[in-house]
Write a protein that holds these residues in place. Sequence first.
Motif, PDB file in Angstrom:
ATOM      1  N   GLU A 565      27.192  19.047  -5.874  1.00  0.00           N
ATOM      2  CA  GLU A 565      28.106  19.763  -6.762  1.00  0.00           C
ATOM      3  C   GLU A 565      28.963  18.806  -7.573  1.00  0.00           C
ATOM      4  O   GLU A 565      29.515  19.149  -8.628  1.00  0.00           O
ATOM      5  N   ASN A 566      29.060  17.564  -7.097  1.00  0.00           N
ATOM      6  CA  ASN A 566      29.865  16.577  -7.838  1.00  0.00           C
ATOM      7  C   ASN A 566      29.107  15.929  -8.990  1.00  0.00           C
ATOM      8  O   ASN A 566      29.646  15.092  -9.711  1.00  0.00           O
ATOM      9  N   VAL A 567      27.833  16.280  -9.187  1.00  0.00           N
ATOM     10  CA  VAL A 567      27.067  15.732 -10.307  1.00  0.00           C
ATOM     11  C   VAL A 567      27.645  16.257 -11.621  1.00  0.00           C
ATOM     12  O   VAL A 567      27.805  17.469 -11.810  1.00  0.00           O
ATOM     13  N   SER A 568      27.958  15.339 -12.517  1.00  0.00           N
ATOM     14  CA  SER A 568      28.571  15.716 -13.798  1.00  0.00           C
ATOM     15  C   SER A 568      27.583  16.492 -14.672  1.00  0.00           C
ATOM     16  O   SER A 568      26.393  16.172 -14.710  1.00  0.00           O
ATOM     17  N   PRO A 569      28.087  17.503 -15.395  1.00  0.00           N
ATOM     18  CA  PRO A 569      27.210  18.200 -16.355  1.00  0.00           C
ATOM     19  C   PRO A 569      26.593  17.251 -17.380  1.00  0.00           C
ATOM     20  O   PRO A 569      25.495  17.497 -17.883  1.00  0.00           O
ATOM     21  N   ALA A 570      27.319  16.151 -17.686  1.00  0.00           N
ATOM     22  CA  ALA A 570      26.789  15.169 -18.645  1.00  0.00           C
ATOM     23  C   ALA A 570      25.515  14.525 -18.123  1.00  0.00           C
ATOM     24  O   ALA A 570      24.652  14.105 -18.901  1.00  0.00           O
ATOM     25  N   ASP A 571      25.365  14.417 -16.782  1.00  0.00           N
ATOM     26  CA  ASP A 571      24.135  13.890 -16.187  1.00  0.00           C
ATOM     27  C   ASP A 571      23.132  15.005 -15.915  1.00  0.00           C
ATOM     28  O   ASP A 571      21.918  14.781 -15.949  1.00  0.00           O
ATOM     29  N   LEU A 572      23.638  16.202 -15.648  1.00  0.00           N
ATOM     30  CA  LEU A 572      22.780  17.318 -15.249  1.00  0.00           C
ATOM     31  C   LEU A 572      21.991  17.896 -16.427  1.00  0.00           C
ATOM     32  O   LEU A 572      20.777  18.130 -16.330  1.00  0.00           O
ATOM     33  N   ILE A 573      22.678  18.117 -17.536  1.00  0.00           N
ATOM     34  CA  ILE A 573      22.043  18.804 -18.677  1.00  0.00           C
ATOM     35  C   ILE A 573      20.874  18.016 -19.255  1.00  0.00           C
ATOM     36  O   ILE A 573      19.799  18.591 -19.501  1.00  0.00           O
ATOM     37  N   PRO A 574      20.994  16.685 -19.493  1.00  0.00           N
ATOM     38  CA  PRO A 574      19.826  15.951 -20.018  1.00  0.00           C
ATOM     39  C   PRO A 574      18.617  16.026 -19.093  1.00  0.00           C
ATOM     40  O   PRO A 574      17.480  16.115 -19.562  1.00  0.00           O
ATOM     41  N   VAL A 575      18.859  15.994 -17.767  1.00  0.00           N
ATOM     42  CA  VAL A 575      17.748  16.091 -16.820  1.00  0.00           C
ATOM     43  C   VAL A 575      17.097  17.467 -16.913  1.00  0.00           C
ATOM     44  O   VAL A 575      15.872  17.594 -16.909  1.00  0.00           O
ATOM     45  N   ALA A 576      17.922  18.517 -17.011  1.00  0.00           N
ATOM     46  CA  ALA A 576      17.389  19.880 -17.148  1.00  0.00           C
ATOM     47  C   ALA A 576      16.563  20.003 -18.424  1.00  0.00           C
ATOM     48  O   ALA A 576      15.528  20.679 -18.455  1.00  0.00           O
ATOM     49  N   GLU A 577      17.022  19.315 -19.481  1.00  0.00           N
ATOM     50  CA  GLU A 577      16.288  19.342 -20.750  1.00  0.00           C
ATOM     51  C   GLU A 577      14.950  18.630 -20.610  1.00  0.00           C
ATOM     52  O   GLU A 577      13.919  19.115 -21.080  1.00  0.00           O
ATOM     53  N   GLU A 578      14.941  17.483 -19.908  1.00  0.00           N
ATOM     54  CA  GLU A 578      13.706  16.739 -19.700  1.00  0.00           C
ATOM     55  C   GLU A 578      12.719  17.526 -18.831  1.00  0.00           C
ATOM     56  O   GLU A 578      11.514  17.472 -19.038  1.00  0.00           O
ATOM     57  N   CYS A 579      13.236  18.275 -17.854  1.00  0.00           N
ATOM     58  CA  CYS A 579      12.384  19.035 -16.926  1.00  0.00           C
ATOM     59  C   CYS A 579      11.890  20.347 -17.536  1.00  0.00           C
ATOM     60  O   CYS A 579      11.071  21.042 -16.926  1.00  0.00           O
ATOM     61  N   GLY A 580      12.422  20.725 -18.684  1.00  0.00           N
ATOM     62  CA  GLY A 580      11.971  21.950 -19.334  1.00  0.00           C
ATOM     63  C   GLY A 580      12.578  23.220 -18.778  1.00  0.00           C
ATOM     64  O   GLY A 580      12.025  24.312 -18.968  1.00  0.00           O
ATOM     65  N   VAL A 581      13.723  23.097 -18.066  1.00  0.00           N
ATOM     66  CA  VAL A 581      14.350  24.290 -17.473  1.00  0.00           C
ATOM     67  C   VAL A 581      15.668  24.638 -18.155  1.00  0.00           C
ATOM     68  O   VAL A 581      16.364  25.558 -17.719  1.00  0.00           O
ATOM     69  N   LEU A 582      15.983  23.908 -19.232  1.00  0.00           N
ATOM     70  CA  LEU A 582      17.282  24.119 -19.865  1.00  0.00           C
ATOM     71  C   LEU A 582      17.401  25.513 -20.478  1.00  0.00           C
ATOM     72  O   LEU A 582      18.465  26.122 -20.472  1.00  0.00           O
ATOM     73  N   SER A 583      16.305  26.032 -21.026  1.00  0.00           N
ATOM     74  CA  SER A 583      16.368  27.349 -21.670  1.00  0.00           C
ATOM     75  C   SER A 583      16.793  28.419 -20.685  1.00  0.00           C
ATOM     76  O   SER A 583      17.731  29.193 -20.936  1.00  0.00           O
ATOM     77  N   ALA A 584      16.123  28.460 -19.514  1.00  0.00           N
ATOM     78  CA  ALA A 584      16.481  29.464 -18.498  1.00  0.00           C
ATOM     79  C   ALA A 584      17.882  29.218 -17.960  1.00  0.00           C
ATOM     80  O   ALA A 584      18.658  30.172 -17.754  1.00  0.00           O
ATOM     81  N   LEU A 585      18.237  27.944 -17.735  1.00  0.00           N
ATOM     82  CA  LEU A 585      19.569  27.619 -17.229  1.00  0.00           C
ATOM     83  C   LEU A 585      20.644  28.011 -18.238  1.00  0.00           C
ATOM     84  O   LEU A 585      21.675  28.597 -17.880  1.00  0.00           O
TER      85      LEU A 585
END
Length: 779
Positions: A565-585
């Motif tokens: 839970e301490n993972v920053s959104p600044a680190d989380l969002i680019p990874v979600a974008e790379e994994c292809g799950v950003l749209s659903a998230l």
Amino acid sequence: MLKKREKVLLYLIAFSFAVYFISTLLKNAFLIDLFSPITVGLVLILLISELKRLGQFMWSSVAMALGIFLWFVGDILFLLNDFVFPDSELLSATTEFIYMLPNGCLAACITIYMLYKLSNSRIEMAFLLANSLCFAISFFVLILRLHLYASDDTHDHIHWTQLIFFFVSFYVMMMCFELAIHIGIKNIFKGPFITNIGVFCYSALDIRYNFLLAQGIDAESDFTNLLYIVFIIFMGVGTTFQIIKNYDFEFRKRDFSKKATRSRFVFILCMILVDIIMISTSFLPQSLGMYILITLLSYLITNYALHSQYLNEELINSQKEQNAKLEERIKEKTQDLKSANDQLHVLSSTDALTGLLNRRSATEYIEKMIGENASSNEKFAVFCTDLNHFKPVNDTYGHEMGDEVLKEIGKRLGRLPSDYRAFRMGGDEFLIILNGISDISEAENAADSIRKLFNTPIIFDNYIFNLSASIGVAIYPDDATTLGLLLNYADNAMYMVKKSGNKDGCKFFDVKMSEQISRKQLIRKTVENAAPDKDYVLHYQPQVDADSGEILGVEVFPHLKGDMENVSPADLIPVAEECGVLSALGIWIVRDSFETVSKWNKKYGTNIALTINLAPQQMIDAEFIEALERLSAEFELNVKKIILDISTDIMMESSSSSRDTLEAFHHYGFKLSLNDFGGSSINLAYVMTCGVNYIKLSRNLISSAETDETMRILIESITGLASAMGITIAAVGVENEAQYQLLRQMGIKKMQGYLFSRPVRAEELDPILQKGIIQFIPS
């Protein structure tokens, strides 16, 4: 052009016929009997002289020439019978018989001609013979009935040879009719049509001659003989002109379609009905009527059999054509494939645009270097570079100009010393290998040289482009000994430069980056298997009025649940974008935050604003855009209280389509916020055209303003510019009272930071919202 011989013969024929015609008018028997064979003989000579030039039609013309020759013999015998042996009955009978023979030759002539012309279609040949024989038999029976009628139904005196000649004459006429149909109206004045008229009329005249002869009536007549000669001239002259003019035409094909077959069926039924009526009225004896009936029924069967055969041949021909086309396409595709393989061989190692080696060549080269240096431990450096601010070049000046810029970069990299090897990895990414380095200082000097190479302005005509590059470096074997790790480490070092404040820089890979890579891989693994509604939680950070402490709004941040839970959104969002799950998230973030804010507004009677951060991918995601509009209406949120937050880097590097999306958001009613303003370059024209409503000052500006007078002046300038543009300034990252007081003095009213509250879960923020103000605002 007519040859001299042909001209002479045509003139002689014209002269001889003229004398013959005048003799007929004057009823001069001797001249008539003399110039008839002379005229026919000249036609025969003309026809025989052209036989060698007839080519494939020679045998049909030989049959015609034989018929004309028999007429010539008949004319000679007729002359002898009239003036030399006038009382010879044998000579007279022989002459009559010979006059009947040319029609048989003409039948052979036209049959050979037609069969040759239709030799490529068995259906056409069969239909021709069926048509000709059917109607020849029918008309033959009718003419026989007329003969019997004229003879009071007695035919003892009619000879079987006369019956044959009747039938042959009708057969020739039907074949001529078929030929006329196949030649067509547009070819009516060409040689074969003229010849055809001569043959047709000759046979028609022969029917009259034989009919009168069968009745015991003297069929001889000067006028009739004159017509015979005219039609013989038509045959010879028509054939000659076809040879001279060499008319080219195709036979018209018969229509064997269902409609045409049905039409022929109806026509034959009508003929059968007429035949039955003639039998029933006793006009035709039953025996003769049955001949016609049987012939017509046979024709009906043949008609439908040929129709079926036609359909089969059409299907076969269609399949042959398709097979031929397919084979041709296969040949073309095979040739294309060969060319493509040749081209692929070139493209597999070379980038088409810049002329540099490509990604595939890069991997092969590095693997080769690793293999060669494995025993000697000789070092080489891998430089991973990415151009900065290249997208605006494409968007503003077009892709052609962008390509020219990349070509220029390629030329510069191609001119590096021989111990360098440059590759284009794709887009605006390049890879450079430096061989044989002894220590890291050489790699550092090389990095400075490469930076200067990219920093040197690119000049095209009146355009000047000032670009730079972010450079990440990994050293073999110090950092890694495998291809994958070397490229990964260099790429991550370059990514660190991209994230830093100074993109025009260079970083070497170190152990800390390795830890960051491991952490990123752990985040990636978690994100790949996480479900938005089960494994994520939203944190909210209040935005307050600097004077009253009133809560103006909240900014939402997604976090993973549990240990991460301490993972920053600044680190989380680019990874979600790379994994292809950003749209659903992203859609889940919108739904959950809209529902939460809606409950707060209803529960506490507030109308707080909600700020949502947008990633670049979301600005071109049609599903996400539709969800924003749909869910704002579903939860009854005022779109003017929904703020869409984007970074200045995204604004600068976004495509024109993304900026169009921002303008569309603005016109729909959403508010737009630009964060990290002042931390990097920005095009103010974009700010104006996209309808930005809020500017968030860069954290670096706020932290430096306490001690740096220049930064304070810059903030005041930005504040004044924003006020003039009707844009609200917000301060983010306010962490202490000194910053708060300084920003407040500068006129900044909207603030956000740890001084007021950290981002917390919704249930933790609920008590604060209940009070409506932040209690610990300094007085």
